[in-house]
Design an enzyme around this catalytic site. Sequence first.
Site, short mmCIF file in Angstrom:
data_model
loop_
_atom_site.label_atom_id
_atom_site.label_comp_id
_atom_site.label_asym_id
_atom_site.label_seq_id
_atom_site.Cartn_x
_atom_site.Cartn_y
_atom_site.Cartn_z
N GLU A 1 0.82 -1.23 0.00
CA GLU A 1 0.00 0.00 0.00
C GLU A 1 0.85 1.27 0.00
O GLU A 1 0.52 2.24 -0.67
CB GLU A 1 -0.91 -0.02 1.24
CG GLU A 1 -1.98 1.04 1.21
CD GLU A 1 -2.95 0.86 2.39
OE1 GLU A 1 -3.59 -0.21 2.45
OE2 GLU A 1 -3.04 1.77 3.22
N ASP A 2 1.94 1.26 0.74
CA ASP A 2 2.66 2.52 0.98
C ASP A 2 4.09 2.58 0.44
O ASP A 2 4.78 3.59 0.65
CB ASP A 2 2.71 2.80 2.50
CG ASP A 2 1.34 3.10 3.07
OD1 ASP A 2 0.48 3.58 2.30
OD2 ASP A 2 1.11 2.84 4.26
P1 NDP Z 1 -5.75 9.24 7.36
O1 NDP Z 1 -5.46 8.22 6.34
O2 NDP Z 1 -5.66 10.64 7.02
O3 NDP Z 1 -4.82 9.00 8.62
C1 NDP Z 1 -4.94 7.86 9.41
C2 NDP Z 1 -3.98 6.80 8.97
O4 NDP Z 1 -2.65 7.30 9.02
C3 NDP Z 1 -4.01 5.61 9.89
O5 NDP Z 1 -4.97 4.70 9.46
C4 NDP Z 1 -2.60 5.08 9.79
O6 NDP Z 1 -2.58 4.26 8.63
C5 NDP Z 1 -1.75 6.32 9.50
N1 NDP Z 1 -1.01 6.94 10.62
C6 NDP Z 1 0.24 7.45 10.54
N2 NDP Z 1 0.62 8.01 11.67
C7 NDP Z 1 -0.38 7.85 12.55
C8 NDP Z 1 -0.54 8.22 13.92
N3 NDP Z 1 0.42 8.85 14.63
N4 NDP Z 1 -1.71 7.91 14.52
C9 NDP Z 1 -2.67 7.27 13.83
N5 NDP Z 1 -2.58 6.90 12.53
C10 NDP Z 1 -1.43 7.19 11.88
O7 NDP Z 1 -7.16 8.98 7.98
P2 NDP Z 1 -8.21 8.10 7.32
O8 NDP Z 1 -8.37 8.50 5.93
O9 NDP Z 1 -7.84 6.69 7.61
O10 NDP Z 1 -9.55 8.48 8.04
C11 NDP Z 1 -10.30 7.55 8.77
C12 NDP Z 1 -11.68 8.09 9.06
O11 NDP Z 1 -11.69 9.47 9.38
C13 NDP Z 1 -12.63 7.94 7.88
O12 NDP Z 1 -13.88 7.50 8.35
C14 NDP Z 1 -12.72 9.31 7.30
O13 NDP Z 1 -13.95 9.49 6.66
C15 NDP Z 1 -12.61 10.16 8.51
N6 NDP Z 1 -12.09 11.46 8.18
C16 NDP Z 1 -12.51 12.51 8.90
C17 NDP Z 1 -12.05 13.79 8.64
C18 NDP Z 1 -12.49 14.92 9.49
O14 NDP Z 1 -11.96 15.99 9.41
N7 NDP Z 1 -13.44 14.72 10.39
C19 NDP Z 1 -11.13 14.04 7.52
C20 NDP Z 1 -10.70 12.87 6.83
C21 NDP Z 1 -11.17 11.62 7.18
P3 NDP Z 1 -1.60 2.99 8.44
O15 NDP Z 1 -1.86 2.02 9.52
O16 NDP Z 1 -1.99 2.49 7.08
O17 NDP Z 1 -0.24 3.57 8.48
#
Ligand code: NDP
Length: 182
Positions: free
Chosen positions: A68-69
């Site tokens: 994925e990354d």
């Molecule tokens: P992002 O992809 O922006 O970020 C979360 C992902 O980043 C995690 O799943 C993880 O993925 C990785 N990551 C890296 N560093 C960290 C850290 N320190 N802590 C936690 N995660 C980290 O978020 P998503 O797109 O996954 O969003 C998830 C939910 O949030 C969705 O339901 C979306 O709709 C919602 N959302 C809400 C927003 C708002 O402003 N309210 C904006 C955007 C999304 P990995 O394990 O793959 O590394």
Amino acid sequence: MNQHSESLGMLVKAVAFAADKHRNQRRKDADASPYINHPIALANVLANEGGVTDVAVLCAAVLHDTIEDTETTPEELTAVFGPQVTAIVLDVTDDKSLDKQVRKQRQIEHAPHISREAKLVKLADKICNLRDILATPPSDWSPDRKQAYFDWAAKVVAGVSGVHPELEAAFGRLLARHAELR
Ligand code: NDP
Ligand code: ZN
């Protein structure tokens, strides 16, 4: 070499492979921690909190974000780790060509249909990400943004229900702790 040594060798190879692939990447926390901490954390949760001993699951946990990354291909993973580990990784790999909202919705829909091994990796991934958000969150996330992530993660984990009751309970405690902090 006996089977135990082979499994250990494979796991160490997965750690070295993932460390190399993620070598220039950082997590999203304020300190920009090395990315590899996260895949290692998944394997640690599975082995030492979940008692998981299946080396294919532990290797897949360590490798779960390589396709994925990073530039890693399924063919490359298959050549080094075989089809079983690769299939688990593919089951937890998002299609990055899709719109983000579609990808997030797909995770919720697909979770019940992936293999038992992939469900374990997915559960550990969500546990680790919730712990990261509680302890070392992305610096620019508002309380609402964190809440949206917890709500979405809970929906994904509902789809793997029954795969590992103890780890699911650990996930539930993280939801409860976050709710208390609000
Ligand atoms: P992002 O992809 O922006 O970020 C979360 C992902 O980043 C995690 O799943 C993880 O993925 C990785 N990551 C890296 N560093 C960290 C850290 N320190 N802590 C936690 N995660 C980290 O978020 P998503 O797109 O996954 O969003 C998830 C939910 O949030 C969705 O339901 C979306 O709709 C919602 N959302 C809400 C927003 C708002 O402003 N309210 C904006 C955007 C999304 P990995 O394990 O793959 O590394
Ligand atoms: Zn992950």
